[in-house]
Design a protein around this motif. Structure first.
Motif, PDB file in Angstrom:
ATOM      1  N   PHE A 103       0.856  -1.187   0.000  1.00 51.03           N
ATOM      2  CA  PHE A 103       0.000   0.000   0.000  1.00 51.03           C
ATOM      3  C   PHE A 103       0.894   1.240   0.000  1.00 51.03           C
ATOM      4  O   PHE A 103       1.803   1.359   0.827  1.00 51.03           O
ATOM      5  CB  PHE A 103      -0.896   0.028   1.239  1.00 51.03           C
ATOM      6  CG  PHE A 103      -1.992  -1.004   1.230  1.00 51.03           C
ATOM      7  CD1 PHE A 103      -1.715  -2.336   1.489  1.00 51.03           C
ATOM      8  CD2 PHE A 103      -3.295  -0.637   0.964  1.00 51.03           C
ATOM      9  CE1 PHE A 103      -2.722  -3.293   1.481  1.00 51.03           C
ATOM     10  CE2 PHE A 103      -4.320  -1.579   0.957  1.00 51.03           C
ATOM     11  CZ  PHE A 103      -4.025  -2.908   1.218  1.00 51.03           C
ATOM     12  N   SER A 104       0.625   2.143  -0.929  1.00 51.18           N
ATOM     13  CA  SER A 104       1.357   3.401  -0.966  1.00 51.18           C
ATOM     14  C   SER A 104       0.397   4.508  -1.405  1.00 51.18           C
ATOM     15  O   SER A 104      -0.674   4.234  -1.967  1.00 51.18           O
ATOM     16  CB  SER A 104       2.548   3.323  -1.919  1.00 51.18           C
ATOM     17  OG  SER A 104       2.113   3.100  -3.248  1.00 51.18           O
ATOM     18  N   ALA A 105       0.776   5.729  -1.154  1.00 51.11           N
ATOM     19  CA  ALA A 105      -0.091   6.850  -1.518  1.00 51.11           C
ATOM     20  C   ALA A 105       0.760   8.074  -1.782  1.00 51.11           C
ATOM     21  O   ALA A 105       1.952   8.108  -1.452  1.00 51.11           O
ATOM     22  CB  ALA A 105      -1.108   7.118  -0.408  1.00 51.11           C
ATOM     23  N   ARG A 106       0.124   9.063  -2.370  1.00 48.72           N
ATOM     24  CA  ARG A 106       0.783  10.339  -2.538  1.00 48.72           C
ATOM     25  C   ARG A 106      -0.281  11.432  -2.649  1.00 48.72           C
ATOM     26  O   ARG A 106      -1.449  11.151  -2.946  1.00 48.72           O
ATOM     27  CB  ARG A 106       1.678  10.356  -3.771  1.00 48.72           C
ATOM     28  CG  ARG A 106       0.998   9.957  -5.074  1.00 48.72           C
ATOM     29  CD  ARG A 106       1.978  10.000  -6.217  1.00 48.72           C
ATOM     30  NE  ARG A 106       1.389   9.512  -7.467  1.00 48.72           N
ATOM     31  CZ  ARG A 106       1.960   9.651  -8.661  1.00 48.72           C
ATOM     32  NH1 ARG A 106       3.139  10.243  -8.765  1.00 48.72           N
ATOM     33  NH2 ARG A 106       1.369   9.180  -9.742  1.00 48.72           N
ATOM     34  N   GLN A 107       0.167  12.657  -2.404  1.00 51.29           N
ATOM     35  CA  GLN A 107      -0.721  13.810  -2.521  1.00 51.29           C
ATOM     36  C   GLN A 107      -0.096  14.800  -3.482  1.00 51.29           C
ATOM     37  O   GLN A 107       1.109  15.058  -3.415  1.00 51.29           O
ATOM     38  CB  GLN A 107      -0.955  14.460  -1.141  1.00 51.29           C
ATOM     39  CG  GLN A 107      -1.993  15.571  -1.171  1.00 51.29           C
ATOM     40  CD  GLN A 107      -2.283  16.142   0.208  1.00 51.29           C
ATOM     41  OE1 GLN A 107      -1.406  16.221   1.066  1.00 51.29           O
ATOM     42  NE2 GLN A 107      -3.523  16.558   0.429  1.00 51.29           N
ATOM     43  N   PHE A 108      -0.912  15.350  -4.328  1.00 51.71           N
ATOM     44  CA  PHE A 108      -0.445  16.230  -5.392  1.00 51.71           C
ATOM     45  C   PHE A 108      -0.541  17.702  -4.970  1.00 51.71           C
ATOM     46  O   PHE A 108      -1.195  18.022  -3.966  1.00 51.71           O
ATOM     47  CB  PHE A 108      -1.258  15.969  -6.652  1.00 51.71           C
ATOM     48  CG  PHE A 108      -1.106  14.566  -7.171  1.00 51.71           C
ATOM     49  CD1 PHE A 108      -2.045  13.598  -6.881  1.00 51.71           C
ATOM     50  CD2 PHE A 108       0.005  14.204  -7.917  1.00 51.71           C
ATOM     51  CE1 PHE A 108      -1.904  12.296  -7.328  1.00 51.71           C
ATOM     52  CE2 PHE A 108       0.160  12.908  -8.373  1.00 51.71           C
ATOM     53  CZ  PHE A 108      -0.793  11.952  -8.071  1.00 51.71           C
ATOM     54  N   PRO A 109       0.116  18.608  -5.727  1.00 48.80           N
ATOM     55  CA  PRO A 109       0.068  20.033  -5.366  1.00 48.80           C
ATOM     56  C   PRO A 109      -1.340  20.592  -5.230  1.00 48.80           C
ATOM     57  O   PRO A 109      -1.562  21.538  -4.476  1.00 48.80           O
ATOM     58  CB  PRO A 109       0.828  20.704  -6.512  1.00 48.80           C
ATOM     59  CG  PRO A 109       1.804  19.666  -6.957  1.00 48.80           C
ATOM     60  CD  PRO A 109       1.062  18.361  -6.828  1.00 48.80           C
ATOM     61  N   ASN A 110      -2.328  20.022  -5.930  1.00 51.04           N
ATOM     62  CA  ASN A 110      -3.707  20.513  -5.791  1.00 51.04           C
ATOM     63  C   ASN A 110      -4.436  19.802  -4.652  1.00 51.04           C
ATOM     64  O   ASN A 110      -5.648  19.946  -4.508  1.00 51.04           O
ATOM     65  CB  ASN A 110      -4.475  20.340  -7.105  1.00 51.04           C
ATOM     66  CG  ASN A 110      -4.675  18.873  -7.477  1.00 51.04           C
ATOM     67  OD1 ASN A 110      -4.134  17.980  -6.817  1.00 51.04           O
ATOM     68  ND2 ASN A 110      -5.432  18.635  -8.528  1.00 51.04           N
ATOM     69  N   TYR A 111      -3.708  19.049  -3.847  1.00 52.81           N
ATOM     70  CA  TYR A 111      -4.197  18.327  -2.662  1.00 52.81           C
ATOM     71  C   TYR A 111      -4.991  17.068  -2.977  1.00 52.81           C
ATOM     72  O   TYR A 111      -5.416  16.376  -2.051  1.00 52.81           O
ATOM     73  CB  TYR A 111      -4.977  19.237  -1.709  1.00 52.81           C
ATOM     74  CG  TYR A 111      -4.153  20.409  -1.253  1.00 52.81           C
ATOM     75  CD1 TYR A 111      -4.437  21.702  -1.697  1.00 52.81           C
ATOM     76  CD2 TYR A 111      -3.066  20.223  -0.402  1.00 52.81           C
ATOM     77  CE1 TYR A 111      -3.660  22.767  -1.296  1.00 52.81           C
ATOM     78  CE2 TYR A 111      -2.290  21.297   0.000  1.00 52.81           C
ATOM     79  CZ  TYR A 111      -2.589  22.565  -0.455  1.00 52.81           C
ATOM     80  OH  TYR A 111      -1.815  23.633  -0.065  1.00 52.81           O
ATOM     81  N   SER A 112      -5.201  16.736  -4.245  1.00 54.83           N
ATOM     82  CA  SER A 112      -5.807  15.451  -4.558  1.00 54.83           C
ATOM     83  C   SER A 112      -4.830  14.351  -4.193  1.00 54.83           C
ATOM     84  O   SER A 112      -3.639  14.609  -3.950  1.00 54.83           O
ATOM     85  CB  SER A 112      -6.196  15.373  -6.030  1.00 54.83           C
ATOM     86  OG  SER A 112      -5.024  15.372  -6.840  1.00 54.83           O
ATOM     87  N   SER A 113      -5.321  13.135  -4.149  1.00 57.99           N
ATOM     88  CA  SER A 113      -4.477  12.041  -3.670  1.00 57.99           C
ATOM     89  C   SER A 113      -4.773  10.763  -4.432  1.00 57.99           C
ATOM     90  O   SER A 113      -5.865  10.581  -4.990  1.00 57.99           O
ATOM     91  CB  SER A 113      -4.721  11.828  -2.173  1.00 57.99           C
ATOM     92  OG  SER A 113      -3.968  10.736  -1.671  1.00 57.99           O
ATOM     93  N   GLU A 114      -3.780   9.910  -4.477  1.00 57.24           N
ATOM     94  CA  GLU A 114      -3.932   8.567  -5.025  1.00 57.24           C
ATOM     95  C   GLU A 114      -3.493   7.537  -4.010  1.00 57.24           C
ATOM     96  O   GLU A 114      -2.510   7.757  -3.271  1.00 57.24           O
ATOM     97  CB  GLU A 114      -3.069   8.400  -6.294  1.00 57.24           C
ATOM     98  CG  GLU A 114      -3.591   9.115  -7.506  1.00 57.24           C
ATOM     99  CD  GLU A 114      -2.713   8.858  -8.732  1.00 57.24           C
ATOM    100  OE1 GLU A 114      -3.127   9.264  -9.829  1.00 57.24           O
ATOM    101  OE2 GLU A 114      -1.618   8.273  -8.585  1.00 57.24           O
ATOM    102  N   LEU A 115      -4.214   6.424  -3.969  1.00 58.48           N
ATOM    103  CA  LEU A 115      -3.819   5.269  -3.170  1.00 58.48           C
ATOM    104  C   LEU A 115      -3.507   4.139  -4.145  1.00 58.48           C
ATOM    105  O   LEU A 115      -4.324   3.824  -5.012  1.00 58.48           O
ATOM    106  CB  LEU A 115      -4.941   4.849  -2.230  1.00 58.48           C
ATOM    107  CG  LEU A 115      -4.710   3.565  -1.423  1.00 58.48           C
ATOM    108  CD1 LEU A 115      -3.622   3.788  -0.373  1.00 58.48           C
ATOM    109  CD2 LEU A 115      -6.001   3.110  -0.745  1.00 58.48           C
TER     110      LEU A 115
END
Lengths: 110, 113
Positions: free
Chosen positions: B64-76
């Motif tokens: 499981f990994s995730a990240r958050q983008f400059p516009n604050y959206s996120s992916e898991l």
């Protein structure tokens, strides 16, 4: 470790009052939340307690005792639409992690 | 104002595959958290991101990994899917941290076959 306990199921009658209890043992505490979740839907925010005492919001009230690691959610004038799961959740110190109990399924009968 | 939006709403994957789930928080919310909810259980904490940095992580494997983008959206992202990964994945946004409570998205229902 972290632990939140709530009753699995409760049944109450339309128009009555029901109290859903929650006890918690956590390594830190930054506030306690109650959420409502209808079957197949996302949880929705009901209440937030950070200090000891009772918080009232319409038909819903929530109580917190930090020294006892105890909270309850009080629902008055029950309606059929209150049939749902009620989740007790604790925000841990630092405010960057919230853990949830397994939820209490409330059935309101006519 | 739009609430928290998640995509896709439903997904069926095969064991061993990889999946990416997406979340857009409420406008102005800088914190996104991910939870896994198995039927009949409460949500289990996976990650929290605030200002594009990981601030909290639950007891989930490195698949499981995730990240958050400059516009604050996120992916898991979940790699090497197992049958046990079948669950409702909830994204929750908040102003900062969890002090003010979450607003949840409707979730992504993942089924691994």
């Amino acid at each position: 470790g972290q632990n939140i306990d709530q009753p699995t199921e409760m049944t109450a009658t339309e128009g009555a009052i029901v109290q859903i209890n929650c006890t918690y043992q956590t390594s830190g505490f930054n506030g306690l939340f109650w959420y409502q979740q209808h079957a197949g839907e996302a949880p929705t925010f009901l209440s937030y307690n950070v200090l000891d005492g009772l918080e009232e919001k319409g038909r819903f009230s929530s109580f917190l005792s930090r020294s006892k690691g105890y909270s309850y959610l009080l629902l008055k004038e029950l309606q059929m639409k209150d049939s749902a799961s009620y989740l007790c959740a604790v925000s841990l110190t630092g405010g960057f992690k919230t853990i949830f109990g397994a939820g209490t399924r409330l059935f309101v009968k006519a | 104002d739009a609430g928290v939006t998640q995509s896709p709403t439903h997904l069926i994957k095969t064991r061993g595959q990889q999946v990416t789930l997406r979340c857009s928080p409420i406008s102005g919310h800088k914190s996104v958290s991910w939870y896994q909810q198995v039927l009949g259980q409460g949500p289990q904490f996976i990650f929290q991101y605030y200002e594009k940095e990981e601030r909290g992580r639950g007891n989930f494997p490195d698949r499981f990994s995730a990240r958050q983008f400059p516009n604050y959206s996120s992916e898991l992202n979940v790699n090497a899917l197992l049958l046990g990964d079948s669950a409702l994945y909830l994204c929750a946004s908040s102003l900062e941290g969890t002090t003010y409570g979450y607003t949840f998205g409707s979730g992504t229902r993942l089924t691994v076959v």
